[in-house]
Design an enzyme around this catalytic site. Structure first.
Site, PDB file in Angstrom:
ATOM      1  N   ASP A 139      25.561 -23.289  24.192  1.00 16.66           N
ATOM      2  CA  ASP A 139      24.995 -23.476  22.853  1.00 16.66           C
ATOM      3  C   ASP A 139      24.766 -22.146  22.158  1.00 16.66           C
ATOM      4  O   ASP A 139      24.715 -21.091  22.798  1.00 16.66           O
ATOM      5  CB  ASP A 139      23.638 -24.198  22.948  1.00 16.66           C
ATOM      6  CG  ASP A 139      23.724 -25.532  23.652  1.00 16.66           C
ATOM      7  OD1 ASP A 139      24.816 -26.134  23.643  1.00 16.66           O
ATOM      8  OD2 ASP A 139      22.703 -25.966  24.216  1.00 16.66           O
TER       9      ASP A 139
ATOM     10  N   TYR B 198      22.615 -22.245  36.410  1.00 13.24           N
ATOM     11  CA  TYR B 198      21.931 -21.782  35.204  1.00 13.24           C
ATOM     12  C   TYR B 198      20.532 -21.325  35.584  1.00 13.24           C
ATOM     13  O   TYR B 198      19.892 -21.918  36.470  1.00 13.24           O
ATOM     14  CB  TYR B 198      21.784 -22.911  34.182  1.00 13.24           C
ATOM     15  CG  TYR B 198      23.018 -23.268  33.412  1.00 13.24           C
ATOM     16  CD1 TYR B 198      23.263 -22.719  32.147  1.00 13.24           C
ATOM     17  CD2 TYR B 198      23.942 -24.182  33.913  1.00 13.24           C
ATOM     18  CE1 TYR B 198      24.385 -23.072  31.414  1.00 13.24           C
ATOM     19  CE2 TYR B 198      25.073 -24.534  33.185  1.00 13.24           C
ATOM     20  CZ  TYR B 198      25.278 -23.977  31.943  1.00 13.24           C
ATOM     21  OH  TYR B 198      26.395 -24.330  31.224  1.00 13.24           O
TER      22      TYR B 198
END
Length: 272
Positions: free
Chosen positions: A63, A123
């Site tokens: 994103d 992540y």
């Protein structure tokens, strides 16, 4: 699997690991009227290959505002000019902007696909539990409420395993299938920073940020571990807390073997 079409005769397949500060970009993937990381890297590679249009296939998307330590992307090289991997890396890093750098480059089989051959990703989300700082705020989220790290940690087992993660995805109607596997969630403290690392076989659109919104609420004492489990089982985004902001999130590694996936551990803050 057939190779992607190129306007030149393909010779080799190179896999890049790319580090970038996502602050000034719309994300990895090229979009209209925005500047993307993919665009910047492709421009540099095209310069190295005498103006030929180089197209990168990414392992996923990130994103706007999300960072990466080792994002994976591959491309087919032309027959001419032939440039060894180490020379591509040196030359590209001279030409790339300061907020994008190649971390590694290696040759892969021509049939390799950066997305479909990935076995998982890691992540890390970083919370700043101390004072705000102009040097860390672009890489962390400083929650408004006081966070108890042990309460946050106690909620993480509720979210691991193989589940339908519909409660933790934005725009669920755009996704065909929401079942994913999270192998582990690890919580580590580095001074005033709390790092939450997710290792899974794949993640949905904004899924990590949605999970972090819920874990932050658990750390603030607003949710119990049982509440977190109920939110997961509801498969309903409207029952979960708000999505965490993008700047605390780092894609750490894309895995192409079970061994590297199983052995991955966060050794230090992602932005140091």
């Amino acid at each position: 699997m057939s190779l992607e079409s190129t306007p030149y005769e393909p010779s080799r397949r190179y896999l890049l690991e790319i580090a970038y500060d996502g602050t000034n970009y719309s994300g990895w993937q090229i979009q209209p009227h925005c500047v993307a990381v993919q665009q910047r890297v492709q421009e540099v590679l095209s310069k190295l290959y005498a103006g030929l249009p180089i197209h990168l296939i990414g392992s996923s998307r990130t994103d706007a505002g999300v960072h990466a330590q080792r994002f994976a992307a591959s491309y087919l090289t032309p027959v001419r000019p032939e440039i060894p991997p180490e020379k591509v890396m040196r030359a590209a890093n001279r030409l790339l902007p300061p907020d994008i750098k190649l971390r590694s480059i290696r040759e892969m089989p021509l049939e390799f696909h950066a997305r479909y051959d990935a076995l998982g990703k890691a992540y890390t989300y970083v919370l700043n539990l101390g004072e705000p700082s102009p040097f860390t705020d672009r890489y962390t989220w400083r929650p408004i409420h006081r966070i108890d790290v042990e309460k946050l940690r106690a909620a993480t087992p509720m979210l691991t395993g193989t589940h339908d993660y519909s409660s933790f995805v934005v725009e669920r109607s755009m996704i065909e299938e929401a079942v994913r596997t999270i192998y582990r969630i690890e919580v580590q403290e580095f001074g005033q920073f709390c790092c939450v690392t997710f290792v899974g076989n794949g993640f949905l659109y904004k899924m990590i940020r949605c999970l972090m919104g819920t874990l932050e609420a658990a750390g603030a004492g607003k949710l119990t571990p049982a509440d977190v489990r109920r939110i997961l089982e509801a498969c309903d985004r409207s029952v979960a807390p708000e999505t965490a902001p993008p700047q605390g999130l780092f894609l750490m590694k894309v895995f192409y073997s079970p061994e590297e996936r199983d052995s991955f551990r966060l050794e230090s803050l992602p932005f140091c």
